[in-house]
Write a protein that holds these residues in place. Structure first.
Motif, PDB file in Angstrom:
ATOM      1  N   GLN A   9       0.812  -1.212   0.000  1.00 55.71           N
ATOM      2  CA  GLN A   9       0.000   0.000   0.000  1.00 55.71           C
ATOM      3  C   GLN A   9       0.851   1.271   0.000  1.00 55.71           C
ATOM      4  OE1 GLN A   9      -2.642  -0.994   3.257  1.00 55.71           O
ATOM      5  NE2 GLN A   9      -4.249  -1.588   1.812  1.00 55.71           N
ATOM      6  N   ASN A  10       2.148   1.133   0.264  1.00 56.10           N
ATOM      7  CA  ASN A  10       3.034   2.289   0.103  1.00 56.10           C
ATOM      8  C   ASN A  10       3.131   2.714  -1.354  1.00 56.10           C
ATOM      9  OD1 ASN A  10       3.779   2.637   2.803  1.00 56.10           O
ATOM     10  ND2 ASN A  10       5.377   1.099   2.646  1.00 56.10           N
ATOM     11  N   PHE A  11       2.867   1.777  -2.268  1.00 55.16           N
ATOM     12  CA  PHE A  11       3.020   2.036  -3.696  1.00 55.16           C
ATOM     13  C   PHE A  11       1.693   2.181  -4.432  1.00 55.16           C
ATOM     14  CE2 PHE A  11       6.614  -0.920  -2.647  1.00 55.16           C
ATOM     15  CZ  PHE A  11       7.571   0.061  -2.563  1.00 55.16           C
ATOM     16  N   VAL A  12       0.700   1.397  -4.019  1.00 51.64           N
ATOM     17  CA  VAL A  12      -0.532   1.321  -4.791  1.00 51.64           C
ATOM     18  C   VAL A  12      -1.654   0.797  -3.897  1.00 51.64           C
ATOM     19  CG1 VAL A  12      -0.074  -1.040  -5.601  1.00 51.64           C
ATOM     20  CG2 VAL A  12      -1.477   0.475  -6.994  1.00 51.64           C
ATOM     21  N   ALA A  13      -2.873   1.216  -4.192  1.00 49.91           N
ATOM     22  CA  ALA A  13      -4.027   0.668  -3.485  1.00 49.91           C
ATOM     23  C   ALA A  13      -4.251  -0.754  -3.986  1.00 49.91           C
ATOM     24  CB  ALA A  13      -5.251   1.531  -3.720  1.00 49.91           C
ATOM     25  N   ILE A  14      -4.295  -1.701  -3.080  1.00 50.87           N
ATOM     26  CA  ILE A  14      -4.460  -3.100  -3.452  1.00 50.87           C
ATOM     27  C   ILE A  14      -5.807  -3.592  -2.925  1.00 50.87           C
ATOM     28  CG2 ILE A  14      -3.136  -3.897  -1.442  1.00 50.87           C
ATOM     29  CD1 ILE A  14      -2.136  -6.220  -3.219  1.00 50.87           C
ATOM     30  N   THR A  15      -6.586  -4.205  -3.788  1.00 53.68           N
ATOM     31  CA  THR A  15      -7.892  -4.708  -3.379  1.00 53.68           C
ATOM     32  C   THR A  15      -7.718  -5.988  -2.566  1.00 53.68           C
ATOM     33  OG1 THR A  15      -8.219  -6.129  -5.306  1.00 53.68           O
ATOM     34  CG2 THR A  15      -8.925  -3.806  -5.506  1.00 53.68           C
ATOM     35  N   ASP A  16      -8.762  -6.337  -1.819  1.00 56.55           N
ATOM     36  CA  ASP A  16      -8.725  -7.588  -1.061  1.00 56.55           C
ATOM     37  C   ASP A  16      -8.524  -8.774  -1.995  1.00 56.55           C
ATOM     38  OD1 ASP A  16      -9.116  -6.222   1.317  1.00 56.55           O
ATOM     39  OD2 ASP A  16     -11.284  -6.593   1.366  1.00 56.55           O
ATOM     40  N   GLU A  17      -9.185  -8.752  -3.131  1.00 58.27           N
ATOM     41  CA  GLU A  17      -9.081  -9.850  -4.098  1.00 58.27           C
ATOM     42  C   GLU A  17      -7.652  -9.979  -4.633  1.00 58.27           C
ATOM     43  OE1 GLU A  17     -10.647 -10.003  -8.473  1.00 58.27           O
ATOM     44  OE2 GLU A  17     -12.278 -10.639  -7.127  1.00 58.27           O
ATOM     45  N   GLU A  18      -7.019  -8.860  -4.974  1.00 59.49           N
ATOM     46  CA  GLU A  18      -5.650  -8.896  -5.485  1.00 59.49           C
ATOM     47  C   GLU A  18      -4.673  -9.385  -4.413  1.00 59.49           C
ATOM     48  OE1 GLU A  18      -5.699  -5.336  -8.801  1.00 59.49           O
ATOM     49  OE2 GLU A  18      -5.647  -4.800  -6.669  1.00 59.49           O
ATOM     50  N   PHE A  19      -4.865  -8.902  -3.186  1.00 63.30           N
ATOM     51  CA  PHE A  19      -3.979  -9.344  -2.116  1.00 63.30           C
ATOM     52  C   PHE A  19      -4.162 -10.833  -1.834  1.00 63.30           C
ATOM     53  CE2 PHE A  19      -2.703 -10.097   2.275  1.00 63.30           C
ATOM     54  CZ  PHE A  19      -1.395  -9.664   2.201  1.00 63.30           C
ATOM     55  N   GLU A  20      -5.389 -11.295  -1.809  1.00 64.68           N
ATOM     56  CA  GLU A  20      -5.644 -12.721  -1.554  1.00 64.68           C
ATOM     57  C   GLU A  20      -5.020 -13.599  -2.635  1.00 64.68           C
ATOM     58  OE1 GLU A  20      -6.845 -14.360   1.095  1.00 64.68           O
ATOM     59  OE2 GLU A  20      -6.897 -12.398   2.057  1.00 64.68           O
ATOM     60  N   GLN A 114       0.080 -11.167 -14.894  1.00 65.51           N
ATOM     61  CA  GLN A 114      -0.908 -11.308 -15.972  1.00 65.51           C
ATOM     62  C   GLN A 114      -2.345 -11.124 -15.484  1.00 65.51           C
ATOM     63  OE1 GLN A 114      -0.065 -11.697 -19.213  1.00 65.51           O
ATOM     64  NE2 GLN A 114       2.066 -11.558 -18.533  1.00 65.51           N
ATOM     65  N   LYS A 115      -2.624 -11.519 -14.234  1.00 63.76           N
ATOM     66  CA  LYS A 115      -4.002 -11.559 -13.736  1.00 63.76           C
ATOM     67  C   LYS A 115      -4.457 -10.301 -13.014  1.00 63.76           C
ATOM     68  CE  LYS A 115      -4.104 -16.544 -13.089  1.00 63.76           C
ATOM     69  NZ  LYS A 115      -4.215 -17.618 -12.114  1.00 63.76           N
ATOM     70  N   THR A 116      -3.515  -9.432 -12.596  1.00 65.20           N
ATOM     71  CA  THR A 116      -3.920  -8.272 -11.800  1.00 65.20           C
ATOM     72  C   THR A 116      -3.500  -6.971 -12.470  1.00 65.20           C
ATOM     73  OG1 THR A 116      -1.885  -8.161 -10.487  1.00 65.20           O
ATOM     74  CG2 THR A 116      -3.633  -9.603  -9.653  1.00 65.20           C
ATOM     75  N   GLN A 117      -4.193  -5.932 -12.101  1.00 63.74           N
ATOM     76  CA  GLN A 117      -3.885  -4.595 -12.593  1.00 63.74           C
ATOM     77  C   GLN A 117      -2.633  -4.026 -11.927  1.00 63.74           C
ATOM     78  OE1 GLN A 117      -5.836  -2.349 -14.599  1.00 63.74           O
ATOM     79  NE2 GLN A 117      -7.147  -4.017 -15.260  1.00 63.74           N
ATOM     80  N   ILE A 118      -2.412  -4.417 -10.664  1.00 67.81           N
ATOM     81  CA  ILE A 118      -1.340  -3.791  -9.901  1.00 67.81           C
ATOM     82  C   ILE A 118      -0.021  -4.562  -9.919  1.00 67.81           C
ATOM     83  CG2 ILE A 118      -2.901  -2.611  -8.335  1.00 67.81           C
ATOM     84  CD1 ILE A 118      -1.774  -4.969  -6.355  1.00 67.81           C
ATOM     85  N   GLY A 119      -0.020  -5.781 -10.406  1.00 65.77           N
ATOM     86  CA  GLY A 119       1.175  -6.626 -10.368  1.00 65.77           C
ATOM     87  C   GLY A 119       2.400  -5.953 -10.954  1.00 65.77           C
ATOM     88  N   ASP A 120       2.262  -5.411 -12.147  1.00 64.85           N
ATOM     89  CA  ASP A 120       3.402  -4.754 -12.796  1.00 64.85           C
ATOM     90  C   ASP A 120       3.885  -3.542 -12.007  1.00 64.85           C
ATOM     91  OD1 ASP A 120       3.811  -6.461 -14.942  1.00 64.85           O
ATOM     92  OD2 ASP A 120       2.458  -5.367 -16.268  1.00 64.85           O
ATOM     93  N   ARG A 121       2.958  -2.784 -11.467  1.00 66.83           N
ATOM     94  CA  ARG A 121       3.351  -1.582 -10.715  1.00 66.83           C
ATOM     95  C   ARG A 121       4.120  -1.952  -9.455  1.00 66.83           C
ATOM     96  NH1 ARG A 121       1.044   4.159  -9.833  1.00 66.83           N
ATOM     97  NH2 ARG A 121       2.149   4.639  -7.943  1.00 66.83           N
ATOM     98  N   ILE A 122       3.647  -2.958  -8.724  1.00 69.36           N
ATOM     99  CA  ILE A 122       4.358  -3.394  -7.521  1.00 69.36           C
ATOM    100  C   ILE A 122       5.737  -3.911  -7.899  1.00 69.36           C
ATOM    101  CG2 ILE A 122       4.406  -5.148  -5.701  1.00 69.36           C
ATOM    102  CD1 ILE A 122       1.333  -4.784  -5.500  1.00 69.36           C
ATOM    103  N   GLY A 123       5.819  -4.733  -8.945  1.00 69.41           N
ATOM    104  CA  GLY A 123       7.105  -5.246  -9.402  1.00 69.41           C
ATOM    105  C   GLY A 123       8.064  -4.127  -9.765  1.00 69.41           C
ATOM    106  N   ARG A 124       7.557  -3.125 -10.442  1.00 64.36           N
ATOM    107  CA  ARG A 124       8.398  -1.987 -10.830  1.00 64.36           C
ATOM    108  C   ARG A 124       8.886  -1.233  -9.602  1.00 64.36           C
ATOM    109  NH1 ARG A 124       5.215   2.145 -12.930  1.00 64.36           N
ATOM    110  NH2 ARG A 124       5.934   3.597 -11.384  1.00 64.36           N
ATOM    111  N   LYS A 125       8.015  -1.005  -8.640  1.00 64.45           N
ATOM    112  CA  LYS A 125       8.397  -0.262  -7.436  1.00 64.45           C
ATOM    113  C   LYS A 125       9.435  -1.033  -6.611  1.00 64.45           C
ATOM    114  CE  LYS A 125       6.113   3.540  -7.783  1.00 64.45           C
ATOM    115  NZ  LYS A 125       6.816   4.815  -7.888  1.00 64.45           N
ATOM    116  N   VAL A 126       9.280  -2.348  -6.496  1.00 62.02           N
ATOM    117  CA  VAL A 126      10.278  -3.157  -5.786  1.00 62.02           C
ATOM    118  C   VAL A 126      11.617  -3.061  -6.504  1.00 62.02           C
ATOM    119  CG1 VAL A 126      10.939  -5.523  -5.160  1.00 62.02           C
ATOM    120  CG2 VAL A 126       8.607  -4.730  -4.714  1.00 62.02           C
ATOM    121  N   ALA A 127      11.605  -3.183  -7.832  1.00 62.03           N
ATOM    122  CA  ALA A 127      12.844  -3.100  -8.617  1.00 62.03           C
ATOM    123  C   ALA A 127      13.475  -1.714  -8.482  1.00 62.03           C
ATOM    124  CB  ALA A 127      12.568  -3.419 -10.079  1.00 62.03           C
TER     125      ALA A 127
END
Length: 188
Positions: A9-20, A114-127
């Motif tokens: 959540q420091n990077f992006v709003a994550i839904t319950d479904e995406e986190f699960e 591939q399945k989530t909207q936020i996956g790429d953004r989180i990956g980019r922020k970690v990198a």
């Protein structure tokens, strides 16, 4: 795994479904003090979140290891270059103390991208975080004295000084333990 959710959540709003979905792919792994998490020559298959413990990155040598990085609780750890390329790592990752990791495999992470909207953004922020830390350290090794590097550690990362054996700290700042002892005597 509140800490992991807060990290995201420091990077992006994550839904319950995406986190699960992400959480469902995590594998808990326990490592005793001074355990090898990844051996030089192995391919890194996991991106791991540290729930508990501290790990170090090192290049094994005959007379001593060269420590070039640390990772702490509530952060990600990986031989990221090996993880991205799926080629053997050129260094070890070792637990300094008892460590609990929550690990996601390369394949599962790719599926989440591939399945989530936020996956790429989180990956980019970690990198980006990994890259910025690496660049800052490299510039410090090239421009600063050992005393300055140690004082910067005291100021910016006091957890390093409190929780890391001096021989690893010395290697991290590019000197022998005896030199670090001399620096510490002049400071304190």
């Amino acid at each position: 795994m509140d800490a992991l959710r807060k990290y995201f959540q420091n990077f992006v709003a994550i839904t319950d479904e995406e986190f699960e979905l992400f959480y469902s792919k995590l594998i808990p792994s326990h490592f005793a003090k001074k355990s090898i998490i990844l051996q030089k020559g192995e391919v890194e298959n996991y991106l791991s979140f540290i729930e508990k413990g501290t790990v170090r990155f090192n290049i094994p040598k005959i007379d001593h290891d060269l420590t070039f990085g640390f990772a702490f609780e509530n952060s990600f750890v990986s031989a990221y270059d090996s993880f991205l390329t799926q080629l053997p790592a050129t260094y070890n990752i070792e637990s300094i103390n008892e460590t609990i990791l929550w690990r996601i495999s390369y394949q599962d992470l790719e599926a989440i991208y591939q399945k989530t909207q936020i996956g790429d953004r989180i990956g980019r922020k970690v990198a980006e975080t990994i890259y910025l830390k690496k660049m800052k350290r490299e510039i410090s090794l090239l421009e600063d004295t050992a005393s300055t590097r140690y004082l910067d550690l005291l100021r910016e990362q006091p957890e390093l000084v409190r929780n890391i054996p001096l021989k690893y700290l010395a290697s991290y700042i590019g000197i022998r333990p005896q030199s670090l002892s001399r620096i510490r005597r002049t400071i304190f």
